[in-house]
Enzyme design. Structure first.
Site, PDB file in Angstrom:
ATOM      1  CE  LYS A  96      -4.643  -2.318   0.135  1.00 50.27           C
ATOM      2  NZ  LYS A  96      -5.559  -2.070  -0.243  1.00 50.27           N
ATOM      3  CD  GLU A 118      -9.996   3.868   1.302  1.00 47.74           C
ATOM      4  OE1 GLU A 118      -9.399   4.937   0.925  1.00 47.74           O
ATOM      5  OE2 GLU A 118      -9.325   2.334   0.856  1.00 47.74           O
ATOM      6  CB  SER A 386      -0.728  -7.933  -1.053  1.00 51.91           C
ATOM      7  OG  SER A 386      -0.831  -8.917   0.410  1.00 51.91           O
TER       8      SER A 386
HETATM    9  C1  LIG Z   1      -1.976  -6.893   2.746  1.00 47.86           C
HETATM   10  C2  LIG Z   1      -3.062  -6.591   2.041  1.00 47.86           C
HETATM   11  N1  LIG Z   1      -3.078  -7.024   1.262  1.00 47.86           N
HETATM   12  C3  LIG Z   1      -4.565  -7.004   0.414  1.00 47.86           C
HETATM   13  C4  LIG Z   1      -5.283  -6.615   0.769  1.00 47.86           C
HETATM   14  C5  LIG Z   1      -6.879  -6.010  -0.502  1.00 47.86           C
HETATM   15  O1  LIG Z   1      -5.902  -4.614  -1.385  1.00 47.86           O
HETATM   16  P1  LIG Z   1      -6.432  -4.553  -2.724  1.00 47.86           P
HETATM   17  O2  LIG Z   1      -7.165  -5.742  -3.039  1.00 47.86           O
HETATM   18  O3  LIG Z   1      -6.527  -3.817  -3.226  1.00 47.86           O
HETATM   19  O4  LIG Z   1      -4.759  -5.339  -2.700  1.00 47.86           O
HETATM   20  C6  LIG Z   1      -4.515  -5.670   1.439  1.00 47.86           C
HETATM   21  C7  LIG Z   1      -5.913  -4.416   2.191  1.00 47.86           C
HETATM   22  O5  LIG Z   1      -6.018  -4.048   3.337  1.00 47.86           O
HETATM   23  C8  LIG Z   1      -4.022  -5.464   2.754  1.00 47.86           C
HETATM   24  O6  LIG Z   1      -3.311  -4.990   3.869  1.00 47.86           O
END
Ligand SMILES: Cc1ncc(COP(=O)(O)O)c(C=O)c1O
Lengths: 414, 297
Positions: A96, A118, A386
């Site tokens: 993020k 948000e 992620s």
């Molecule tokens: C570690 C992590 N992965 C994935 C997501 C999902 O979001 P996005 O689909 O935009 O990657 C989030 C959202 O809060 C997150 O904190």
């Protein structure tokens, strides 16, 4: 220049990806969205902008993040080679931060003094609070009351970073309601405030902007796999909430049609019953909510349905419009994992690879665990981790029924 | 001629400020909601009836909570139209095609015995439906507009469908096919270009949001209101309706001469929550009295 990259799957000039996307915002916000779009188009062509963004990514956030060969997990599963793109090693613990840095530069260029965001899992909120501290913005983060309770560590960190957290008490009290609350704040304070939207969702140009910032993930993966394997990967797997980490990984591979792209949604307690999952590609219908047209979990009258996932970050009824489009044209395949599979995947990854990933990311891992054994050993899978799992300590401790942790918490209370 | 235009002509002739009052259909429940609408219909020139939606992005706390409660009580688009259709038996003038409408009456009562029937049948009170675009889209654009028309609705207020989406959505086109006025909503954030674009599509009157914010959040009028309204007048040659945060006769007094229609929404729900039906009656009556008073009182 990285920002002049385009694909045949991009939006038209009005932000439509086929039938999806667009800018379905109330008039109060249209001028701000136009201002943002203009600022972005200008910035994209500006080498100073790109230089500043890349420099912050490298010297502040810690890019490039490593691509790690998961040798133990690969061996245990006995199939395709699994690589992990470890976005959890970013500053603030998830992918993020990347779109937050990009948008923060834009906000500064637009002369905004205040940012709002948000957050679901709190990762985007922490990243927004981080860039606010770094850039000197006032920062307000909206977070559903349910998420405040289940991602309490991130609330604490956001506060330490100087952000104000406003718990959202209406609707389902989760991510989508936080988006609504932030939109309302933006309507009210649009003159001095930038809405730092945290995924590839919302009205045009947000889905394209956040994707463009996140494309750096796939760009790095392409180089890293080439260096390690001398070829393209065969599969890319990412979890899908709104879609920012998935679009980030996929974007630079969209036109390498031989690479199979898989998005993993939250199957929750099973996709058969509405309200028990967040799998938009199973139970979703086309709709227009929160400023964009996409697939939404909704009833026959267009009211948004409740969703469920152990991970706050995937607990969202809509999906990014470009992913809806890529799903429709068959370029991205969508699968799901259940809460139970996710906890199992999380544990297996920790024990075999020494990586404690975010529960959101564990959805991608869970699907990789199912897929890898079915593939031959020459195949290469890249899984997007992620985020890291620190924030999930309370959820995981409860899921694994850790007695010592519970005792420890009790002692802390007295 | 659309009833909105008819009403505007009457207001112009009488040189009066119009009053549009708002209710969330189904709040606090089906029965009470009808009672509230009945009171509003007595005093208002236009009725803005909102079909509750799960994610009302332009609405503040009051309307949002009312919407949540109404949905919880089972309100939906079909039921809302049923209620509206039965209201229209009362609020359309004699001789209008809708007043002889023989639809299924609401709540299982024959139209003539419905508790609200025969209330001010001589009075023209156009009904406008407020809702969000997903409600229209999901119901089916044509089906929604047709249903609205059959229920006696004269216009739709849908804040989250900007003119730029018209090329793909053809929402305005669908409205006009059923003689529904697609009311444009504009705000102080709208620059000259935005006003020009919206003016191209505007019908009936233009819904001008009075300040930066969502519904029901402010009690005093913006000091830049006059400058903003002057800008609006430059682009719109139809009447201006002013809404969001108008709550008292005092404010109505202040905007007299500046705009053509005053819109009161959240204040009515707040009053109901505090003082019940009686309170609503007192408030709306006083608002109405204020709109018809001579300017210099
Ligand atoms: C570690 C992590 N992965 C994935 C997501 C999902 O979001 P996005 O689909 O935009 O990657 C989030 C959202 O809060 C997150 O904190």
């Amino acid at each position: 220049m990285i920002f002049d990259y385009k694909t045949k799957y991009d939006a038209d000039t009005s932000g439509h990806f086929g039938q999806f996307g667009g800018r379905f915002a109330p008039e109060m916000l249209i001028p701000a969205l136009e201002e943002l779009e203009k600022a972005y188009i200008k910035a994209k062509k500006d080498t100073d902008f790109e230089r500043e963004f890349l420099s912050l990514c490298r010297n502040y956030a810690g890019r490039p993040t490593p691509l790690t060969y998961a040798n133990n997990l690969t061996k245990q599963l006995g199939g395709a080679k699994i690589y992990l793109k470890n976005e959890g090693l970013n500053l603030s613990g998830a992918h993020k931060i990347t779109h937050c840095l990009g948008q923060a530069i834009l906000a500064r260029r637009m002369g905004k003094k205040r940012i709002i965001a948000e957050t679901g899992a709190g990762q985007h909120g922490v990243a927004a609070a981080t860039v606010a501290a770094k850039f000197g913005f006032e920062c307000v983060v909206y977070m559903g009351e349910v998420d405040v309770a289940r991602q309490r560590p991130n609330v604490f960190w956001m506060e330490q970073l100087g952000a104000e957290i406003i718990p959202v008490k209406f609707g389902s009290k989760t991510l989508k309601d936080a988006v609504n609350a932030a939109l309302k704040d933006w309507i009210t304070n649009v003159r001095n405030t930038h809405y730092l939207l945290g995924s590839t969702v919302g009205p045009h140009p947000f889905p394209s902007i956040n994707r463009d910032f996140q494309q750096i993930v796939g760009l790095e993966v392409k180089e890293q796999v080439k260096e390690m394997e001398g070829k393209l990967p065969d599969y890319l797997i990412a979890c899908v909430g709104g879609g920012s980490n998935a679009m980030g990984l996929f974007y630079r591979f969209l036109e390498d049609e031989e690479v199979i792209l898989i998005g993993v949604e939250a199957g929750g307690k099973g996709v058969e019953r509405i309200g028990k999952h967040a799998a938009r590609f199973r139970g979703g219908e086309v709709g227009v909510v929160e400023g964009y047209k996409s697939l939404f979990l909704q009833d026959n009258y267009g009211n948004i349905e409740k969703t469920h996932s152990v991970s706050a970050g995937l607990d969202y009824p809509g999906v990014g419009p470009q992913l809806a489009y890529l799903g429709q044209v068959g370029r991205v395949q969508f699968e799901y994992a259940t809460d139970r599979e996710v906890i199992g995947a999380y544990k297996l990854l920790a024990k075999t690879e020494g990586i404690i990933c975010a529960l959101e990311s564990a959805y991608a891992v869970a699907y990789a665990i199912k897929l890898a054994p079915k593939l031959s050993k020459e195949k290469i899978i890249v899984v997007n981790l992620s985020g890291r799992g620190d924030k999930d300590i309370f959820i995981v401790a409860e899921a694994v029924k850790d007695k010592n942790w519970r005792e420890f918490l009790k002692t802390k209370l007295t | 001629m659309n009833n909105i235009d008819k009403k505007i002509a009457v207001l112009k002739k009488e040189k009066k400020l119009g009053l549009m009052t708002h209710a969330v259909v189904g709040y606090p429940n089906m029965g009470k909601s009808i009672e509230i609408i009945k009171i509003l219909a007595q005093y208002s020139d236009f009725l803005e009836l909102q079909i509750p939606f799960s994610d009302p992005v332009a609405d503040g706390e009051t309307i949002m909570e009312a919407s949540e409660a109404a949905l919880k009580n089972g309100m939906n688009t079909d039921k809302a139209f049923e209620i509206i259709r039965n209201l229209n038996l009362r609020v359309l003038p004699f001789g209008s095609p809708m007043s002889t409408h023989k639809g299924t009456p609401a709540m299982g009562l024959p139209a003539s015995r419905h508790p609200l029937v025969r209330l001010r049948t001589d009075k023209l009170t156009p009904v406008l439906v407020m809702c969000y675009y997903n409600q229209v889209f999901r119901y089916g654009m044509d089906r929604f507009c047709k249903k609205a028309r059959e229920s006696g609705v004269s216009g739709l207020i849908v804040p989250d469908i900007p003119p730029e989406e018209e090329k793909k959505e053809r929402f305005i086109e669908a409205c006009l096919r059923y003689d529904l006025y697609p009311i444009r909503v504009i705000s102080p954030a709208s620059g000259e270009e935005r006003l020009r674009i919206n003016a191209k599509y505007a019908k009936g009157f233009v819904y001008s949001v009075s300040h930066f914010g969502v519904t029901g959040t402010k009690s005093e009028l913006d000091k830049d209101l006059q400058i903003y309204l002057r800008r609006v007048k430059k682009y719109f040659n139809i009447p201006i309706a002013l809404g969001f945060g108008i709550s008292s006769p005092d404010q109505i007094q202040k905007i007299k001469g500046m705009v053509d229609i005053a819109i009161v929404g959240s204040a009515i729900i707040n009053t109901y929550n505090r003082d019940g039906l009686k309170g609503v009656d007192t408030l709306v009556k006083s608002l109405k009295n204020c709109t018809i008073q001579k300017e210099n009182i």
